[in-house]
Design a protein around this motif. Structure first.
Motif, PDB file in Angstrom:
ATOM      1  N   LEU A  16       0.807  -1.218   0.000  1.00 40.93           N
ATOM      2  CA  LEU A  16       0.000   0.000   0.000  1.00 40.93           C
ATOM      3  C   LEU A  16       0.842   1.270   0.000  1.00 40.93           C
ATOM      4  CD1 LEU A  16      -2.896  -1.046   2.406  1.00 40.93           C
ATOM      5  CD2 LEU A  16      -3.027  -0.668  -0.070  1.00 40.93           C
ATOM      6  N   ARG A  17       2.118   1.151   0.319  1.00 39.84           N
ATOM      7  CA  ARG A  17       3.024   2.306   0.266  1.00 39.84           C
ATOM      8  C   ARG A  17       3.510   2.591  -1.154  1.00 39.84           C
ATOM      9  NH1 ARG A  17       6.576   0.654   5.458  1.00 39.84           N
ATOM     10  NH2 ARG A  17       5.152   1.440   7.011  1.00 39.84           N
ATOM     11  N   MET A  18       3.341   1.636  -2.044  1.00 38.64           N
ATOM     12  CA  MET A  18       3.810   1.801  -3.421  1.00 38.64           C
ATOM     13  C   MET A  18       2.979   2.864  -4.136  1.00 38.64           C
ATOM     14  SD  MET A  18       4.398  -2.209  -4.348  1.00 38.64           S
ATOM     15  CE  MET A  18       4.810  -1.888  -6.050  1.00 38.64           C
ATOM     16  N   SER A  19       3.614   3.570  -5.043  1.00 40.83           N
ATOM     17  CA  SER A  19       2.941   4.665  -5.742  1.00 40.83           C
ATOM     18  C   SER A  19       1.713   4.195  -6.512  1.00 40.83           C
ATOM     19  CB  SER A  19       3.909   5.384  -6.672  1.00 40.83           C
ATOM     20  OG  SER A  19       4.415   4.491  -7.643  1.00 40.83           O
ATOM     21  N   SER A  20       1.696   2.967  -6.980  1.00 45.07           N
ATOM     22  CA  SER A  20       0.543   2.489  -7.740  1.00 45.07           C
ATOM     23  C   SER A  20      -0.714   2.356  -6.886  1.00 45.07           C
ATOM     24  CB  SER A  20       0.851   1.164  -8.439  1.00 45.07           C
ATOM     25  OG  SER A  20       1.521   0.284  -7.591  1.00 45.07           O
ATOM     26  N   TYR A  21      -0.581   2.411  -5.560  1.00 46.36           N
ATOM     27  CA  TYR A  21      -1.741   2.334  -4.676  1.00 46.36           C
ATOM     28  C   TYR A  21      -2.046   3.662  -3.986  1.00 46.36           C
ATOM     29  CZ  TYR A  21      -1.326  -2.602  -5.531  1.00 46.36           C
ATOM     30  OH  TYR A  21      -1.256  -3.811  -6.155  1.00 46.36           O
ATOM     31  N   MET A  22      -1.300   4.695  -4.316  1.00 41.90           N
ATOM     32  CA  MET A  22      -1.504   6.000  -3.693  1.00 41.90           C
ATOM     33  C   MET A  22      -2.903   6.548  -3.973  1.00 41.90           C
ATOM     34  SD  MET A  22       1.161   7.169  -2.069  1.00 41.90           S
ATOM     35  CE  MET A  22       2.892   6.931  -1.921  1.00 41.90           C
ATOM     36  N   TYR A  23      -3.485   6.151  -5.094  1.00 44.28           N
ATOM     37  CA  TYR A  23      -4.808   6.650  -5.486  1.00 44.28           C
ATOM     38  C   TYR A  23      -5.913   6.143  -4.562  1.00 44.28           C
ATOM     39  CZ  TYR A  23      -6.006   2.037  -7.148  1.00 44.28           C
ATOM     40  OH  TYR A  23      -6.278   0.689  -7.197  1.00 44.28           O
ATOM     41  N   MET A  24      -5.681   5.054  -3.870  1.00 46.57           N
ATOM     42  CA  MET A  24      -6.727   4.452  -3.045  1.00 46.57           C
ATOM     43  C   MET A  24      -7.086   5.373  -1.884  1.00 46.57           C
ATOM     44  SD  MET A  24      -5.696   0.438  -2.779  1.00 46.57           S
ATOM     45  CE  MET A  24      -7.158  -0.052  -1.891  1.00 46.57           C
ATOM     46  N   SER A  25      -8.353   5.440  -1.601  1.00 53.54           N
ATOM     47  CA  SER A  25      -8.802   6.220  -0.448  1.00 53.54           C
ATOM     48  C   SER A  25      -8.348   5.539   0.835  1.00 53.54           C
ATOM     49  CB  SER A  25     -10.324   6.350  -0.458  1.00 53.54           C
ATOM     50  OG  SER A  25     -10.919   5.089  -0.184  1.00 53.54           O
ATOM     51  N   GLU A  26      -8.299   6.305   1.912  1.00 57.06           N
ATOM     52  CA  GLU A  26      -7.943   5.736   3.216  1.00 57.06           C
ATOM     53  C   GLU A  26      -8.951   4.654   3.610  1.00 57.06           C
ATOM     54  OE1 GLU A  26      -5.113   6.175   4.876  1.00 57.06           O
ATOM     55  OE2 GLU A  26      -4.532   7.491   3.237  1.00 57.06           O
ATOM     56  N   GLU A  27     -10.209   4.835   3.247  1.00 49.42           N
ATOM     57  CA  GLU A  27     -11.230   3.841   3.581  1.00 49.42           C
ATOM     58  C   GLU A  27     -10.937   2.508   2.893  1.00 49.42           C
ATOM     59  OE1 GLU A  27     -16.008   3.480   4.060  1.00 49.42           O
ATOM     60  OE2 GLU A  27     -15.272   4.845   2.517  1.00 49.42           O
ATOM     61  N   TYR A  28     -10.569   2.547   1.619  1.00 49.87           N
ATOM     62  CA  TYR A  28     -10.257   1.305   0.906  1.00 49.87           C
ATOM     63  C   TYR A  28      -8.977   0.669   1.439  1.00 49.87           C
ATOM     64  CZ  TYR A  28     -14.069   1.317  -2.385  1.00 49.87           C
ATOM     65  OH  TYR A  28     -15.321   1.228  -2.942  1.00 49.87           O
ATOM     66  N   LYS A  29      -8.020   1.488   1.824  1.00 51.91           N
ATOM     67  CA  LYS A  29      -6.808   0.942   2.447  1.00 51.91           C
ATOM     68  C   LYS A  29      -7.169   0.259   3.769  1.00 51.91           C
ATOM     69  CE  LYS A  29      -3.630   4.174   0.291  1.00 51.91           C
ATOM     70  NZ  LYS A  29      -2.685   5.294   0.498  1.00 51.91           N
ATOM     71  N   ASP A  30      -8.102   0.858   4.512  1.00 52.49           N
ATOM     72  CA  ASP A  30      -8.571   0.217   5.743  1.00 52.49           C
ATOM     73  C   ASP A  30      -9.198  -1.134   5.438  1.00 52.49           C
ATOM     74  OD1 ASP A  30      -7.736   2.318   7.350  1.00 52.49           O
ATOM     75  OD2 ASP A  30      -9.762   3.079   7.760  1.00 52.49           O
ATOM     76  N   TYR A  31      -9.993  -1.220   4.378  1.00 54.14           N
ATOM     77  CA  TYR A  31     -10.610  -2.503   4.007  1.00 54.14           C
ATOM     78  C   TYR A  31      -9.545  -3.543   3.705  1.00 54.14           C
ATOM     79  CZ  TYR A  31     -15.003   0.123   3.307  1.00 54.14           C
ATOM     80  OH  TYR A  31     -16.103   0.911   3.453  1.00 54.14           O
ATOM     81  N   VAL A  32      -8.480  -3.132   3.028  1.00 56.77           N
ATOM     82  CA  VAL A  32      -7.396  -4.069   2.699  1.00 56.77           C
ATOM     83  C   VAL A  32      -6.760  -4.605   3.973  1.00 56.77           C
ATOM     84  CG1 VAL A  32      -5.097  -4.266   1.653  1.00 56.77           C
ATOM     85  CG2 VAL A  32      -6.931  -3.073   0.414  1.00 56.77           C
ATOM     86  N   ILE A  33      -6.394  -3.714   4.875  1.00 56.11           N
ATOM     87  CA  ILE A  33      -5.764  -4.150   6.133  1.00 56.11           C
ATOM     88  C   ILE A  33      -6.720  -5.038   6.926  1.00 56.11           C
ATOM     89  CG2 ILE A  33      -4.824  -3.372   8.356  1.00 56.11           C
ATOM     90  CD1 ILE A  33      -2.955  -2.866   5.928  1.00 56.11           C
ATOM     91  N   MET A  34      -7.979  -4.631   7.017  1.00 56.56           N
ATOM     92  CA  MET A  34      -8.947  -5.440   7.767  1.00 56.56           C
ATOM     93  C   MET A  34      -9.129  -6.818   7.136  1.00 56.56           C
ATOM     94  SD  MET A  34     -11.880  -2.736   9.054  1.00 56.56           S
ATOM     95  CE  MET A  34     -12.553  -2.481   7.428  1.00 56.56           C
ATOM     96  N   ALA A  35      -9.213  -6.868   5.801  1.00 62.53           N
ATOM     97  CA  ALA A  35      -9.371  -8.160   5.124  1.00 62.53           C
ATOM     98  C   ALA A  35      -8.166  -9.059   5.399  1.00 62.53           C
ATOM     99  CB  ALA A  35      -9.570  -7.954   3.625  1.00 62.53           C
ATOM    100  N   CYS A  36      -6.980  -8.473   5.427  1.00 63.07           N
ATOM    101  CA  CYS A  36      -5.782  -9.268   5.726  1.00 63.07           C
ATOM    102  C   CYS A  36      -5.826  -9.821   7.147  1.00 63.07           C
ATOM    103  CB  CYS A  36      -4.527  -8.425   5.518  1.00 63.07           C
ATOM    104  SG  CYS A  36      -4.181  -8.049   3.788  1.00 63.07           S
ATOM    105  N   ILE A  37      -6.314  -9.038   8.074  1.00 66.59           N
ATOM    106  CA  ILE A  37      -6.397  -9.491   9.466  1.00 66.59           C
ATOM    107  C   ILE A  37      -7.395 -10.638   9.617  1.00 66.59           C
ATOM    108  CG2 ILE A  37      -7.110  -8.839  11.814  1.00 66.59           C
ATOM    109  CD1 ILE A  37      -6.005  -6.001  11.199  1.00 66.59           C
ATOM    110  N   VAL A  38      -8.505 -10.585   8.910  1.00 69.78           N
ATOM    111  CA  VAL A  38      -9.587 -11.559   9.149  1.00 69.78           C
ATOM    112  C   VAL A  38      -9.653 -12.690   8.122  1.00 69.78           C
ATOM    113  CG1 VAL A  38     -10.947  -9.771  10.293  1.00 69.78           C
ATOM    114  CG2 VAL A  38     -11.398 -10.300   7.888  1.00 69.78           C
TER     115      VAL A  38
END
Length: 149
Positions: free
Chosen positions: A72-94
């Motif tokens: 998510l730190r890569m420039s190709s993911y910079m466009y993602m909203s903070e909410e979508y980044k939260d979904y990614v982290i949450m999905a990884c946790i669960v």
């Protein structure tokens, strides 16, 4: 001890306080007890040694979040909203919280573990937020096995 404490670092990557509180609730109240005890792989074939043995599934999950954080730190993911980044982290946790079934350990349910985790998360989301979980979030969980889903 609240079991979510094992994931405090990972939970703190989530920007939304509401989502952090939801993940804590999910881990503490919904996740089957066996999740905290078993290895990530029953055969040892498809996961590295650090994720085998007692607590291996927790270590595997923490590693998945670490890799997601880096991606998510890569420039190709910079466009993602903070909410979508939260979904990614949450999905990884669960993603593997129902690795062998909803409640009791049952190896026969492995093939449907992604679907079960997605369903359990959605049920918990409804209980917590009184509406359906975001589709992006539940689909990330449901499809985490890629071509093997």
């Amino acid at each position: 001890m609240e079991k979510s404490k094992y994931f405090e670092r990972e939970i703190n990557l989530i920007q939304s306080e509401d989502y952090r509180m939801f993940i804590r609730e999910y881990l503490d109240e919904y996740v089957p007890d066996y999740f905290w005890e078993i290895g990530a792989s029953s055969s040892g074939k498809y996961h590295p040694k650090f994720s085998q043995g007692e607590g291996g599934l927790v270590r595997h999950t923490k590693a998945v979040v670490m890799f997601a954080e880096e991606l998510l730190r890569m420039s190709s993911y910079m466009y993602m909203s903070e909410e979508y980044k939260d979904y990614v982290i949450m999905a990884c946790i669960v993603h593997d919280t129902c690795k062998y079934g909803w409640e009791e350990y049952n190896k026969d349910q492995y093939k449907d573990h992604a679907k079960f985790a997605s369903m359990l998360v959605n049920n918990a989301w409804i209980d917590y937020f009184d509406n359906q979980a975001p589709v992006f979030f539940t689909n990330a969980i449901k499809t985490h096995m890629g071509q093997w889903s």
